[in-house]
Scaffold this active site. Structure first.
Site, short mmCIF file in Angstrom:
data_model
loop_
_atom_site.label_atom_id
_atom_site.label_comp_id
_atom_site.label_asym_id
_atom_site.label_seq_id
_atom_site.Cartn_x
_atom_site.Cartn_y
_atom_site.Cartn_z
N GLY A 8 0.84 -1.18 0.00
CA GLY A 8 0.00 0.00 0.00
C GLY A 8 0.88 1.23 0.00
O GLY A 8 2.04 1.17 0.40
N THR A 9 0.31 2.32 -0.45
CA THR A 9 1.17 3.48 -0.64
C THR A 9 0.84 4.67 0.25
O THR A 9 1.12 4.61 1.43
CB THR A 9 1.23 3.84 -2.12
OG1 THR A 9 -0.09 3.86 -2.62
CG2 THR A 9 2.01 2.79 -2.87
N THR A 10 0.24 5.73 -0.29
CA THR A 10 0.29 7.00 0.44
C THR A 10 -0.89 7.23 1.39
O THR A 10 -2.04 7.04 1.02
CB THR A 10 0.33 8.15 -0.58
OG1 THR A 10 1.32 7.84 -1.54
CG2 THR A 10 0.64 9.45 0.08
#
Lengths: 284, 282
Positions: free
Chosen positions: B53-55
């Protein structure tokens, strides 16, 4: 090793039962009854922190009488069992039957194997999707478990209270009436009411611990009713706040949005659950 | 012990011990295999094998705190999910967003939610906000071994402090590092691959004491900017109707903003930016 006096198994069990029964009947009574919106748990309990009624899981509540330290450790064990099951399977896989069975096993083995039995009587209540699916399990000190319809009375003058309830209870009462019936039954046998030499006509809100398993709530259904909300329901402040009776929000359907792993919360329902005053203006 | 006597079972002594009120500690004693961070991790990098997962961004506003996350998960150079949710309500008054190895992160959020609820049920009261932040730090610390193999999980935690003094900011944000370091942030914070760009954006648009609407716009704009420059962050997707997840925590509790509301904010940002581009061309 010297042998103790011989006592037949029958005698031993009878003595233990009598010991446990005596301990349980010394305390105050607890009533668990169904109403149209779920399950209502009422305890005569002057303490506001040493609870006799508690939350086990989303749809499962707990009520107990007897020795506090003993039923408190059983309550905690039930919460742990439910949480471990819910965490390793899914929240829907935690049922009242599982918890009741574990209690029955535990109480049974303590009763037969230990010198002193637990002086407790428990009720595991589960609220279903419909009134027919509500379950009340009564567990006694020797580990027997009974599935009761409608209501369970435990502890203190249990006979007198249940006689009163049998007379006045009807299935599917609204919350206010169910509470009235339950409190009247407790008051009929309570030592602090006028009928028995006390000072109150019926038990006041300060002497009661009340909680519901509210069918309409999403996820965690357990909710304590305390303070002004309880007094209003009991009718003491009826005139001043007639509108304060709950207007239950319609249940929010839990449809997981795409990408939601199963069992990860319900975004539609910020949930206060146990211990928190239902009045949103005064959080915790 | 008596629980081993044949034919009877019931609760083991660990269940009946009344002292502890932590679910993680209890699992550690009775079923350690259920805990993330207790499993052996092979000594090779697993970074490209699992979705990441990122931001995640968070910002305070005058009535509480907001947290938002984009919807993308990546696996190496692939987009493994366009609609993953990475921000969750931890309990009634706090939210948690996660960046890093998605599988471990989601397991950790699940465990964390149970941990908070478990404490609440056993003790009859909720943990303090600092207590919650510390419990999360301990959980991240337990994952250090996996983190060094490329399966790091770095959360962002925010909540409404019910014990906050009168006049103090009740909305608070905590950030973490892979070793379990726990830092309280002032105003805004971001984690994940696009966090650099998101932070730059927040720096320009966020001010203390914003209204909820302005802070929401600021938050979604930060995610827009992160998606602009970071390939692993997804922008608002009008075709699939996928918009960032935004949670708001105020005195009333944690609520997820409806998709329609976030969609409007995202549409407004897109419109402003295209208007800006047109005016430059003209």
């Amino acid at each position: 090793m010297t042998m103790p006096y011989y006592a037949s198994a029958e005698q031993v069990m009878r003595d233990r039962s009598e010991y446990a029964r005596k301990g349980i009947s010394r305390g105050r009574s607890v009533v668990v009854l169904t109403y149209d919106g779920g399950v209502l748990l009422i305890a005569e309990n002057p303490s506001s922190t040493l609870h006799k009624v508690g939350e086990i899981y989303d749809r499962i509540g707990f009520a107990a009488v007897g020795r506090y330290s003993e039923f408190e450790s059983l309550r905690v064990a039930g919460v742990r069992l439910a949480d471990v099951r819910g965490y390793s399977y899914n929240r829907r896989d935690v049922t009242g039957r599982v918890v009741a069975n574990a209690y029955a096993q535990t109480l049974g083995s303590i009763f037969t194997e230990q010198m002193k039995p637990f002086e407790v009587e428990l009720c595991v209540a589960e609220v279903g999707a419909t009134p027919e699916a509500d379950q009340l399990y009564r567990l006694t000190f020797d580990g027997s478990v009974v599935d009761e319809p409608d209501f369970v009375v435990m502890g203190g003058q249990a006979e007198a209270v249940s006689a009163h309830l049998r007379e006045h209870f009807r299935a599917g009462l609204p919350l206010r009436d169910a509470l009235g019936v339950g409190v009247a039954a407790l008051s009929a046998a309570s030592a602090s009411t006028q009928a028995n030499g006390g000072e109150h006509s019926t038990l006041p809100a300060e002497q009661l611990e009340v909680a519901v398993l509210d069918r309409t709530r999403p996820k965690r259904t357990f909710r304590r009713i305390t303070g002004a909300a309880l007094r209003t329901l009991l009718g003491a402040e009826e005139a001043s706040t007639p509108a304060a009776e709950e207007t239950p929000a319609p249940p929010v359907p839990t449809e997981p949005a795409p990408g939601t792993p199963p069992g990860l919360g319900d975004p539609g329902a910020p949930d206060t659950a146990g211990g928190v005053d239902p009045d949103p203006g005064t959080p915790a | 012990m008596s629980e081993q006597i044949a034919g009877r079972s019931g609760f083991t002594p660990a269940y009946l011990d009344r002292v502890g009120s932590s679910f993680t500690d209890f699992l550690g004693a009775t079923a350690p295999d259920l805990l993330p961070g207790r499993r052996p991790v092979p000594a090779v990098s697993a970074a490209d094998l699992a979705p990441h997962g990122t931001t995640i961004v968070a910002a305070t506003y005058d009535g509480g705190v907001l947290m938002g996350g984009d919807r993308r998960a990546t696996m190496g150079n692939l987009i493994s999910s366009r609609d993953i949710e990475k921000v969750y309500a931890a309990d009634s008054w706090s939210v948690i967003g996660i960046a890093g190895a998605a599988g471990i992160a989601i397991e950790m959020v699940r465990l964390y939610q149970v941990e908070l609820e478990h404490y609440e049920k056993i003790e009859g009261m909720t943990l303090s906000l600092d207590g919650k932040a510390n419990r999360l730090a301990a959980m991240i610390r337990g994952n250090l071994g996996a983190a060094l193999q490329g399966l790091a999980v770095v959360p962002l935690f925010a909540g409404y402090d019910l014990d906050a003094a009168e006049g103090a900011r009740a909305g608070r944000i905590f950030s973490y590092d892979v070793t379990g370091g726990n830092y309280e942030e002032r105003g805004y914070a971001s984690v994940g691959s696009g966090s650099l760009f998101a932070r730059g954006s927040l720096k320009k648009t966020w001010r203390p004491g914003l209204s909820a609407e302005a802070a929401t716009r600021s938050l979604v704009e930060a995610l827009y900017d992160a998606a602009d420059d970071d390939s692993a962050t997804g922008g608002p997707d009008a075709v699939r109707r996928l918009y960032p997840i935004v949670y708001r925590v105020d005195a009333e509790g944690a609520v997820r903003l409806p998709d329609t509301e976030v969609a409007e904010v995202a549409a407004a940002i897109t419109a402003d930016r295209s208007a800006g581009a047109e005016s430059r061309e003209a």
